[in-house]
Design an enzyme around this catalytic site. Structure first.
Site, PDB file in Angstrom:
ATOM      1  N   PRO A 108      29.636  27.826 -18.892  1.00 45.93           N
ATOM      2  CA  PRO A 108      30.558  28.072 -17.656  1.00 45.93           C
ATOM      3  C   PRO A 108      29.655  27.806 -16.416  1.00 45.93           C
ATOM      4  O   PRO A 108      28.531  27.285 -16.644  1.00 45.93           O
ATOM      5  CB  PRO A 108      30.483  29.587 -17.702  1.00 45.93           C
ATOM      6  CG  PRO A 108      29.487  30.021 -18.738  1.00 45.93           C
ATOM      7  CD  PRO A 108      29.065  29.167 -19.490  1.00 45.93           C
ATOM      8  N   ALA A 111      26.899  30.455 -13.482  1.00 44.84           N
ATOM      9  CA  ALA A 111      26.679  31.607 -14.145  1.00 44.84           C
ATOM     10  C   ALA A 111      25.085  31.455 -14.208  1.00 44.84           C
ATOM     11  O   ALA A 111      24.527  32.429 -15.229  1.00 44.84           O
ATOM     12  CB  ALA A 111      27.374  31.722 -15.640  1.00 44.84           C
ATOM     13  N   SER A 115      24.564  24.641 -14.694  1.00 40.23           N
ATOM     14  CA  SER A 115      25.558  23.670 -14.680  1.00 40.23           C
ATOM     15  C   SER A 115      25.638  22.532 -14.026  1.00 40.23           C
ATOM     16  O   SER A 115      25.890  21.226 -13.865  1.00 40.23           O
ATOM     17  CB  SER A 115      27.112  24.461 -14.473  1.00 40.23           C
ATOM     18  OG  SER A 115      26.933  24.984 -13.394  1.00 40.23           O
ATOM     19  N   ASP A 156      15.714  23.138 -13.611  1.00 38.12           N
ATOM     20  CA  ASP A 156      16.716  22.766 -14.105  1.00 38.12           C
ATOM     21  C   ASP A 156      17.213  21.488 -14.388  1.00 38.12           C
ATOM     22  O   ASP A 156      17.607  21.034 -15.475  1.00 38.12           O
ATOM     23  CB  ASP A 156      17.854  23.314 -13.053  1.00 38.12           C
ATOM     24  CG  ASP A 156      18.133  24.990 -13.220  1.00 38.12           C
ATOM     25  OD1 ASP A 156      17.233  25.532 -13.463  1.00 38.12           O
ATOM     26  OD2 ASP A 156      19.238  25.258 -12.608  1.00 38.12           O
TER      27      ASP A 156
HETATM   28  O1  PMV Z   1      20.303  32.118 -11.893  1.00 33.24           O
HETATM   29  P1  PMV Z   1      19.530  31.054 -11.433  1.00 33.24           P
HETATM   30  O2  PMV Z   1      19.631  29.730 -12.638  1.00 33.24           O
HETATM   31  O3  PMV Z   1      19.796  30.516 -10.016  1.00 33.24           O
HETATM   32  O4  PMV Z   1      18.003  31.343 -11.541  1.00 33.24           O
HETATM   33  C1  PMV Z   1      17.260  31.403 -10.604  1.00 33.24           C
HETATM   34  C2  PMV Z   1      15.824  31.868 -11.169  1.00 33.24           C
HETATM   35  C3  PMV Z   1      14.914  32.704 -10.147  1.00 33.24           C
HETATM   36  O5  PMV Z   1      13.461  32.582 -10.612  1.00 33.24           O
HETATM   37  C4  PMV Z   1      15.380  34.023  -9.680  1.00 33.24           C
HETATM   38  C5  PMV Z   1      14.784  31.708  -8.568  1.00 33.24           C
HETATM   39  C6  PMV Z   1      13.998  30.422  -8.833  1.00 33.24           C
HETATM   40  O6  PMV Z   1      14.242  29.550  -7.982  1.00 33.24           O
HETATM   41  O7  PMV Z   1      13.080  30.238  -9.796  1.00 33.24           O
END
Ligand code: PMV
Length: 317
Positions: A108, A111, A115, A156
């Site tokens: 999705p 989430a 993505s 990511d």
């Molecule tokens: O839910 P996401 O993929 O936006 O995860 C953020 C991860 C955090 O550690 C909370 C923030 C970050 O920039 O690492």
């Protein structure tokens, strides 16, 4: 056969490309404050296919129906996805007209499963080709990720490109981790939207207000991440669930869980999961559950709750 293709007939996008999504296994939030995090690629998260449009002057259109996305890269530039896609294609010297790009995702959108990085990495690969240098793909993806997220850490884009499991420490290049045995994870989107910036701000607030309480909790998350990595590399899968539960409770202590996420973790454990935790920013988004053996009872329990879980296997590499 003509070995040399005339310049005007050279394909300017490849026919298809894909990219991984990501799931943070452990270490979210603490990673913002200098601790390590581990993220795993979700293979096959997004496949893009490109076809020429009859009108070579028509703006590139990107349509991913499962994400309710259909934008053209000229008329919709106030749309962040259109802007990000246009910037990635321009960065790669790709075309901005004459192509239709269609996407088929298995994750999705919005989430916390990466993505946007999957989209920007797959798009960069459409333009640069399957043999592109991964670091070039990451650099192109980051151009789009900045449109979405301001100053993203880059984890990511790295996971969407390389897959596998990466250890990530802010300010250092991600390090691939050799996993000894496959992990069967059930990812459960709660259906509740999350806001990463708000959740990060909440932890920062708690850290400023209660440094002697919150700092050791962040350090303990870092220690949990190190122990999780040791267990992954050493094949001690039986330790992982316990460590995930620790991580969830520490995150809850820092204020980033929610009654729904807590309830889903309880539900997963009651259905036989070895451990369960929120993943990503929390407050909403997803939880992950580690299946001891079969994933079916966890999946069935979540479906009975009206949710749509995703089963993934993190492979040794
Ligand atoms: O839910 P996401 O993929 O936006 O995860 C953020 C991860 C955090 O550690 C909370 C923030 C970050 O920039 O690492």
């Amino acid at each position: 056969m003509n070995a040399r293709m005339p310049a005007d007939r050279r394909p300017t996008l490849f026919a298809s490309a894909n990219a991984c999504g990501k799931v943070i296994l452990v270490g979210e939030h603490a990673v913002v404050h200098g601790q390590p995090a581990l993220a795993a690629g979700l293979a096959g998260a997004l496949e893009l296919t490109a076809t020429r449009t009859p009108d070579p002057g028509a703006p590139v259109r990107v349509a991913i129906p499962a994400w309710d996305l259909d934008v053209d890269l000229r008329g919709d530039l106030e749309h962040p996805v259109a802007q990000a896609c246009a910037e990635v294609l321009s960065h790669c010297d790709g075309p901005l007209t004459g192509w239709q790009i269609a996407g088929a995702p298995t994750i999705p959108a919005r989430a916390g499963l990466g993505s946007s990085a999957a989209l920007t990495v797959a798009l960069a690969r459409l333009a640069l080709g399957p043999d592109a240098d991964p670091e070039e793909v990451i650099a192109a993806s980051m151009v789009g990720e900045r449109v979405f997220h301001g100053e993203p850490s880059g984890v990511d884009s790295a996971v969407a490109t390389y897959g596998g499991v990466l250890r990530f420490v802010r300010g250092r290049p991600p390090e691939p981790i050799r996993v000894a045995a496959p992990l069967r994870l059930v990812i459960i989107p709660s259906g509740v939207p999350r806001n990463t910036a708000d959740q990060v701000a909440r932890v920062r607030h708690n850290l400023e207000r209660w440094p002697r309480v919150a700092r050791p909790m962040l350090d303990a998350i870092g220690a949990t991440t190190d122990a999780f990595q040791d267990a992954l590399v050493g094949g001690h899968t039986e330790r992982l669930g316990e460590l995930m539960n620790f991580a969830h409770h520490l995150l809850a202590g820092l204020g980033v869980s929610s009654p729904v996420l807590d309830e889903l973790c309880h539900r997963a454990r009651a259905a036989g999961a070895a451990g369960a935790k929120l993943t990503g920013a929390g407050g909403g988004g997803c939880i992950i559950a580690l299946a001891n053996e079969a994933t079916d009872p966890i999946v069935a329990s979540m479906r009975a709750r009206g949710l749509d879980p995703l089963v993934v296997e993190v492979q040794p590499c």
